[in-house]
Design a protein around this motif. Structure first.
Motif, short mmCIF file in Angstrom:
data_model
loop_
_atom_site.label_atom_id
_atom_site.label_comp_id
_atom_site.label_asym_id
_atom_site.label_seq_id
_atom_site.Cartn_x
_atom_site.Cartn_y
_atom_site.Cartn_z
N GLU A 233 -95.08 29.13 -50.08
CA GLU A 233 -93.88 29.06 -49.25
C GLU A 233 -94.25 29.30 -47.79
OE1 GLU A 233 -89.57 31.33 -48.61
OE2 GLU A 233 -90.81 31.77 -50.38
N THR A 234 -93.92 28.35 -46.92
CA THR A 234 -94.26 28.44 -45.51
C THR A 234 -93.32 29.41 -44.79
OG1 THR A 234 -95.14 26.18 -45.49
CG2 THR A 234 -94.54 27.14 -43.37
N ILE A 235 -93.89 30.33 -44.03
CA ILE A 235 -93.13 31.25 -43.19
C ILE A 235 -93.27 30.86 -41.72
CG2 ILE A 235 -92.86 33.67 -42.53
CD1 ILE A 235 -94.02 34.43 -45.27
N ARG A 239 -90.91 25.73 -37.38
CA ARG A 239 -90.33 24.41 -37.67
C ARG A 239 -90.46 24.05 -39.15
NH1 ARG A 239 -95.21 23.45 -35.11
NH2 ARG A 239 -96.75 22.28 -36.33
N ASP A 240 -91.43 24.65 -39.85
CA ASP A 240 -91.64 24.36 -41.27
C ASP A 240 -91.18 25.49 -42.17
OD1 ASP A 240 -92.85 21.93 -40.59
OD2 ASP A 240 -94.82 22.90 -40.37
N TYR A 263 -90.30 21.36 -51.85
CA TYR A 263 -88.92 21.68 -51.47
C TYR A 263 -88.78 21.52 -49.97
CZ TYR A 263 -84.73 24.39 -50.40
OH TYR A 263 -83.51 24.80 -49.93
N ASP A 264 -87.82 20.71 -49.55
CA ASP A 264 -87.54 20.47 -48.13
C ASP A 264 -86.34 21.31 -47.73
OD1 ASP A 264 -86.73 19.56 -45.64
OD2 ASP A 264 -87.20 17.47 -46.06
N PHE A 282 -103.64 19.54 -45.82
CA PHE A 282 -103.05 20.70 -46.47
C PHE A 282 -101.90 21.22 -45.61
CE2 PHE A 282 -102.61 25.11 -47.78
CZ PHE A 282 -102.67 25.00 -49.17
N PRO A 283 -100.74 21.47 -46.22
CA PRO A 283 -99.55 21.88 -45.44
C PRO A 283 -99.82 23.11 -44.59
CG PRO A 283 -98.94 21.35 -47.71
CD PRO A 283 -100.43 21.34 -47.66
#
Length: 459
Positions: A233-235, A239-240, A263-264, A282-283
């Motif tokens: 999960e991006t913190i 913006r993401d 998940y967007d 890689f995200p």
């Protein structure tokens, strides 16, 4: 830049066969007799080298050493060798003396940063061992494990090392990537720092959880069902924030390929991510690493031809406890061009050298790859990645330490250098996080992963 390998003595020649493809041969009776005698129970030579700079394997510690005050999982690593000092330092000025024990990527870093890049060399330590159950399973695999479907899958027993006597590139790849013996649950919040050539930093932060149910302590079983699960999960960057990537791996990339979902947070929808892997960015890393180079290599091997180059003595990151200390700030650690050498630790160890060459009918941004695998642990610790024209483009190093609570080695921060751009990614930093790696807590299940878990986490 050509690789200049110093090969080991003839006694290792049997284990450095230059072949690729699918190998189905079990270990010989002579090889099986070496397990636990002249070799460790997972296949590494117990003996040191002739000059004594690589010591004999002791394996005297399982879990917490008696001198270490370990307060439990989730805390920053505690160094069992606090009094160790560098024996010497390799610099751009003296690197020629040590050239046969350096990778092409290390040499390139000396050439690019001659005034600042250094490698402090510490006494080599071989004091930790795997649990007895790992030894039992490794012997079973030495006799019975095999590759299937042209190396896209394996059949073996989980909970140990897959091929302690690898005879092909694919056998070595599987042993050192999907089939490593690592913590069975991992939870952390980590920072990612993309350090630009001018020293400016683009920051990312990720909440991660990983589950490898087949590695639950003391267990073993057939290669059936999922091999592992992940959810990230991006913190940061902002913006993401809220983006979630989750998925699961299996034991056969042909019959059961990786399944992934994203998940967007903007649409609040979960969509499947077909073909997630390979050279996709890689995200959260700004395109600085590909999906399949996280922990040096992961995923299907089908785009490359694989071969064992051989074994070699090399200076590699090892016992890197201090690097992950909460007493080191990011400002101090993340210097332009490369991490601050004062906090790095390199030791001389034997490694396997694995080469991947892109097949003519496949696409990837890396045309050739060299991977360096620690003999004692079977973990990939460094890689050199070449572009389509054969130029060395990126070099990476992964910093492991023995995790007492898991009784195995844990992947710490990875440094991924772009030699052309002069930038690098510091991946999975924990120094300024209140907690580090929470391992083998055992509270994760398959319900915590996949599309439904991503949807729940995103609400």
């Amino acid at each position: 830049m050509k690789l200049n390998y110093s090969m080991l003595a003839a006694g290792l020649a049997l284990h450095t066969v230059l072949v690729s493809g699918t190998a189905l041969a079990a270990a010989t009776a002579e090889e099986l007799a070496e397990l636990g005698t002249t070799r460790t129970c997972v296949g590494a030579l117990k003996a040191g080298n002739a000059e004594g700079s690589i010591p004999e394997w002791s394996g005297k510690w399982l879990g917490v050493p008696p001198q270490v005050n370990f307060e439990g999982t989730g805390n920053h690593p505690v160094d069992p060798y606090p009094e160790d000092k560098p024996q010497f330092v390799i610099t751009a000025q003296n690197m020629d003396q040590y050239a046969d024990r350096l990778s092409a990527g290390q040499k390139a870093l000396f050439e690019k940063y001659p005034d600042t890049f250094r490698m402090p060399i510490y006494e080599s330590r071989r004091d930790f061992r795997f649990p007895d159950k790992v030894c039992e399973v490794t012997r079973q695999n030495a006799e019975h494990a095999k590759l299937v479907d042209n190396g896209e899958g394996v059949e073996g027993t989980t909970g140990g090392i897959l091929f302690p006597f690898p005879k092909s590139g694919l056998e070595l790849l599987w042993t050192s990537s999907i089939f490593t013996y690592r913590p069975w649950t991992e939870e952390l919040i980590s920072d990612n720092a993309y350090v630009l050539e001018d020293g400016n930093i683009n920051w990312g932060r990720v909440k991660s959880r990983n589950l490898a149910p087949h590695l639950k302590t003391g267990t073993s079983g057939p290669t059936e069902g999922q091999s592992s699960f992940y959810l990230n999960e991006t913190i940061l960057p902002e913006r993401d924030r809220g983006e979630i990537n989750t998925g699961m791996e299996f034991w056969n990339h042909t019959n059961e390929p990786r399944q992934s979902w994203r998940y967007d947070p903007g649409t609040r929808r979960v969509r499947q991510s077909p073909e997630y892997g390979y050279d996709m960015s890689f995200p959260g890393t700004g395109g600085s690493i590909t999906v399949d180079e996280v922990r040096i290599f992961n995923g299907s091997p089908k785009r490359y031809d694989w071969k064992i180059v051989g074994q070699q003595e090399m200076y590699i990151p090892y016992n890197t406890y201090r690097l992950h200390s909460n007493e080191i700030s990011y400002d101090e650690l993340l210097t332009p061009g490369h991490a601050n050498p004062e906090h790095m630790r390199y030791e001389l160890h034997r490694v396997w050298v694995l080469e991947a060459n892109l097949k003519g009918d496949y696409r990837h941004i890396y045309g050739k790859r060299h991977m360096y695998i620690d003999e004692d642990t079977w973990f990939m610790v460094m890689a050199d990645n070449y572009d389509a024209r054969g130029g060395l483009w990126r070099t990476s190093m992964l910093n492991y330490f023995y995790a007492y609570e898991a009784q195995t080695w844990q992947a710490g921060v990875g440094f991924y250098h772009d030699l052309q751009a002069g930038s690098y990614l510091a991946f999975n930093l924990v120094n300024e996080q209140p907690k580090a790696y929470t391992l083998n807590r055992g509270t994760l299940s398959d319900r915590d992963f996949g599309p439904q878990a991503a949807r729940r986490a995103g609400l």
